[in-house]
Design an enzyme around this catalytic site. Sequence first.
Site, short mmCIF file in Angstrom:
data_model
loop_
_atom_site.label_atom_id
_atom_site.label_comp_id
_atom_site.label_asym_id
_atom_site.label_seq_id
_atom_site.Cartn_x
_atom_site.Cartn_y
_atom_site.Cartn_z
N GLY A 28 -31.52 26.94 94.00
CA GLY A 28 -30.89 25.73 94.75
C GLY A 28 -29.70 25.25 94.36
O GLY A 28 -28.91 25.97 93.77
N ASN B 167 -38.97 14.78 92.48
CA ASN B 167 -39.12 14.19 91.26
C ASN B 167 -38.39 12.88 91.07
O ASN B 167 -38.00 12.45 89.95
CB ASN B 167 -38.35 15.29 90.25
CG ASN B 167 -38.92 16.61 90.17
OD1 ASN B 167 -38.18 17.61 89.64
ND2 ASN B 167 -40.05 16.61 90.32
N PRO C 2 -34.43 19.48 97.37
CA PRO C 2 -35.85 19.55 97.29
C PRO C 2 -36.33 19.05 95.89
O PRO C 2 -37.33 18.52 95.75
CB PRO C 2 -36.32 20.74 97.84
CG PRO C 2 -35.08 21.44 98.59
CD PRO C 2 -34.02 20.95 98.13
N GLY C 3 -35.70 19.82 94.82
CA GLY C 3 -36.01 19.36 93.49
C GLY C 3 -36.04 18.22 93.25
O GLY C 3 -36.92 17.33 92.68
N THR C 4 -34.75 17.40 93.58
CA THR C 4 -34.40 16.25 93.19
C THR C 4 -35.28 14.95 93.98
O THR C 4 -36.08 14.13 93.52
CB THR C 4 -33.07 15.84 93.53
OG1 THR C 4 -32.09 16.87 92.67
CG2 THR C 4 -32.72 14.43 93.33
N SER D 250 -26.35 15.69 98.63
CA SER D 250 -26.46 16.29 97.09
C SER D 250 -27.73 16.47 96.88
O SER D 250 -27.95 17.06 95.42
CB SER D 250 -25.44 15.60 96.51
OG SER D 250 -25.85 14.39 95.91
N CYS E 211 -29.30 13.70 86.22
CA CYS E 211 -27.97 13.23 86.26
C CYS E 211 -27.47 11.75 86.00
O CYS E 211 -26.53 11.46 85.51
CB CYS E 211 -27.56 13.84 87.80
SG CYS E 211 -28.66 12.66 89.08
N ILE F 37 -28.73 23.01 92.06
CA ILE F 37 -28.34 22.73 90.60
C ILE F 37 -28.02 24.22 90.04
O ILE F 37 -27.33 24.79 89.35
CB ILE F 37 -29.39 22.08 89.84
CG1 ILE F 37 -29.35 20.53 90.43
CG2 ILE F 37 -29.13 22.14 88.37
CD1 ILE F 37 -30.22 19.70 89.88
#
Length: 314
Positions: free
Chosen positions: A11, A169, A164-166, A161, A130, A13
């Site tokens: 992804g 979570n 999907p992971g951010t 920015s 981050c 990152i």
Amino acid sequence: MPVKAAVIGPGNIGTDLMIKILRHGQHLAMGPLVGIDPASDGLARARAMGVQTCDSGVEGLVASPLFDDVQVVFDATSAGAHVRNDAALRQARPDIRVVDLTPAAIGPYCVPTVNLDAHIDAPNVNMVTCGGQATIPIVAAVASIAPVHYAEIVASISSRSAGPGTRANIDEFTETTSRAIEAVGGARKGKAIIVLNPAEPPLLMRDTVYVLSDEADTARIAAAIEAMVADVARHVPGYRLKQAVQFERIERPCNVPGIGPTTGLKTSVFLEVEGAAHYLPAYAGNLDIMTSAALATGERIAARLAAAQPEPTR
């Protein structure tokens, strides 16, 4: 020889980190990029750049010859996936070194400008978030001058920015960052808030840090913060103070959650993080500070591993 590293998660990152390793790796060399969708943009970009790929996840990686030379693994998936990934990696090779870019926090927190060498030999280190990478150094700077009772951070990032992971979570982000503000930053109590800003055109990452500490020399605190900003900017050039550090003396007791009434000095710090635009545009400073911190950590781990290797026989 450089230490071979694999990156799990193609992804935003993971792809940005892959590019950083290719461009700036000194002790690290890029190994396979690992995903689960053969058609993902990240895997396609990796193949176009001549990077080996694995599209069958961690299970496929550990069963593949690609894993034979890998000594460091970066996980840029999600908190839930990381728990499973770490278990699978460690079952295949107990001594594998893992750098966790998710909020799972299996291992100790690592913020390079504050405690990079403290856990350099840990099998799994966590890069917090981050927002944590951007703000915990500031809390630690204040804590180096005066005891910190409470620290609150607000991280505002462009919605574009946040992958999907951010987005999956958000709760883990706030919990992990809050704990790391205390464990690494030195605050008695920490709180974290994240804002996904939908503004168009996208805005740069902004971070606000509020710190309530004992009374102290404001000039010394300002100098410690400015020195810390310069340290972070060495591996994240777009990291900077947005304006001068502000101070306010709290003379009447205020209630701090989990601590109770207290007085002291309130320090307010306003930061901006501009990305290096290796993958997403410059507004994605949240991407850049996370991958830059992970690269700095991985480089130090790789240097340690390389130094421990026996000299080749001639």
